[in-house]
Motif scaffolding. Structure first.
Motif: not given
Length: 376
Positions: A295-304
């Motif tokens: 809700d605060d603007g974070a994304n779920l990012v997959r590790i490389g």
């Protein structure tokens, strides 16, 4: 950021796994995603696979990393190669994305090399597809036809082959791309200080398939069926052709049974050859903390480098991640496809998933494992 300017449909139809080809200015105004000193810094790390190749006349010496300094190698006749840079350097991911018109299961890693003048690795043959993207500097590449080539110095252990007659002889400059399918001999020679990027794509071998299948059958206590025949050979010391065929048909039966081979392929194809940069967490996150962060603007990012795959016609709702089968029992095919395809998901994409307990458990587990992290 990186737009690959080739006709992808034509490439897949006429070039892929068929013939080598040069694509001049495949990237316009190419900018190196990593600097030479940053690459050298990665090669200092124990977890990162790296090596230096020193050219010595018609021979080459290979020194494995990690490296503390590079002063001893001088200003020419050597190059540094670092594997799986996309695992350890997030700024390399946009370059990887440019090649995702090919499926993720084939992608091996992004190798980056820094080479001094007259540095190279010698003539050799790879058993995988590679795109060589030229960054800073200039390198001359020669590629020969497929054929039978003797090992350098008649040494069966040598990775190098004897010289070949080139069918491609080209100097690559920034943004140029050279594609080489498996089996074509090639070598590069550096003309000026250069950074090059090798995008490797690999398929499993018969050895790997059989080994993975054996592990699966042992782990699941399956594969107990034995050969049964209606007649026996007429000679005591003979194994008849029909018996040979019948015994081997036991393997063929496994290969034609989706419930047997889908988990085998899923686990095998989602494995990585090189170590992943796991995003370690000090403590496990709960659902409230996750939703607040999104809700605060974070994304779920997959590790490389993490491979997230789904298998077409899989009777189970699951994903295969880093060699594991992960059931997500209530997931729809569209939801599985979304998570398998996207390397970054924003709150709008994740919110519908978090309405289901199966996805709540999945994301909390993935964050705990360090396979995804909360990023911008």
């Amino acid at each position: 950021m990186y737009q690959l300017n080739i006709d992808k449909a034509e490439f897949l139809r006429d070039v892929w796994q068929q013939q080598p080809k040069v694509f001049p200015r495949a990237f316009v105004d190419f900018v190196d995603p990593i600097a030479a000193d940053e690459l050298a810094g990665l090669a200092c790390e124990e977890e990162v696979s790296s090596r230096i190749v020193v050219t010595k006349g018609n021979d080459w010496e290979v020194i494995s990393g990690p490296f503390e300094d590079y002063d001893a190698y001088g200003e020419s006749h050597w190059q540094l190669l670092v594997q799986a840079v996309n695992h350890w350097y997030p700024d390399a991911q946009p370059l990887v994305e440019a090649f995702r018109f090919l499926p993720d299961w084939r992608f091996d890693d992004l190798m980056v090399s820094f080479a001094t003048p007259q540095g190279g690795v010698g003539p050799h043959i790879d058993n995988y597809d590679v795109f060589i993207i030229q960054g800073e500097g200039r390198r001359r590449w020669t590629v020969g036809p497929k054929g039978q080539y003797a090992r350098r110095g008649n040494n069966p252990e040598s990775p190098l082959i004897e010289d070949f007659e080139p069918i491609i002889d080209v100097v690559l400059e920034a943004g140029d791309v050279l594609y080489i399918p498996p089996g074509f001999p090639h070598q590069g020679e550096t003309l000026s200080l250069a950074l090059s990027y090798s995008m490797g794509f690999r398929a499993p071998s018969q050895q790997e398939l059989v080994s993975e299948l054996a592990d699966f059958l042992i782990d699941t206590n399956q594969g107990q069926q034995r050969f049964i025949s209606s007649s026996e050979a007429g000679s005591q010391g003979l194994v008849s052709c029909s018996e040979q065929t019948g015994i081997m048909a036991l393997l063929a039966e496994l290969a034609n049974t989706p419930s047997q081979y889908i988990p085998v392929l899923g686990k095998l194809l989602s494995q990585n050859r090189f170590e992943l940069d796991i995003c370690e967490n000090e403590s496990a996150m709960d659902l409230t903390e996750l939703t607040d962060a999104l809700d605060d603007g974070a994304n779920l990012v997959r590790i490389g480098g993490l491979k997230v795959l789904r298998m077409e016609a899989d009777p189970e709702a699951r994903l295969f991640i880093a060699g594991e089968s992960l059931p997500i029992t209530e997931a729809s095919p569209d939801e599985l496809s979304l998570v398998a395809n996207a390397t970054c998901l924003d709150a709008g994409a994740v919110a519908p998933l978090l309405a289901k307990p199966c996805w709540q458990n999945f994301w909390l587990t993935m964050l705990e494992k360090g396979y995804w992290y909360l990023g911008e």
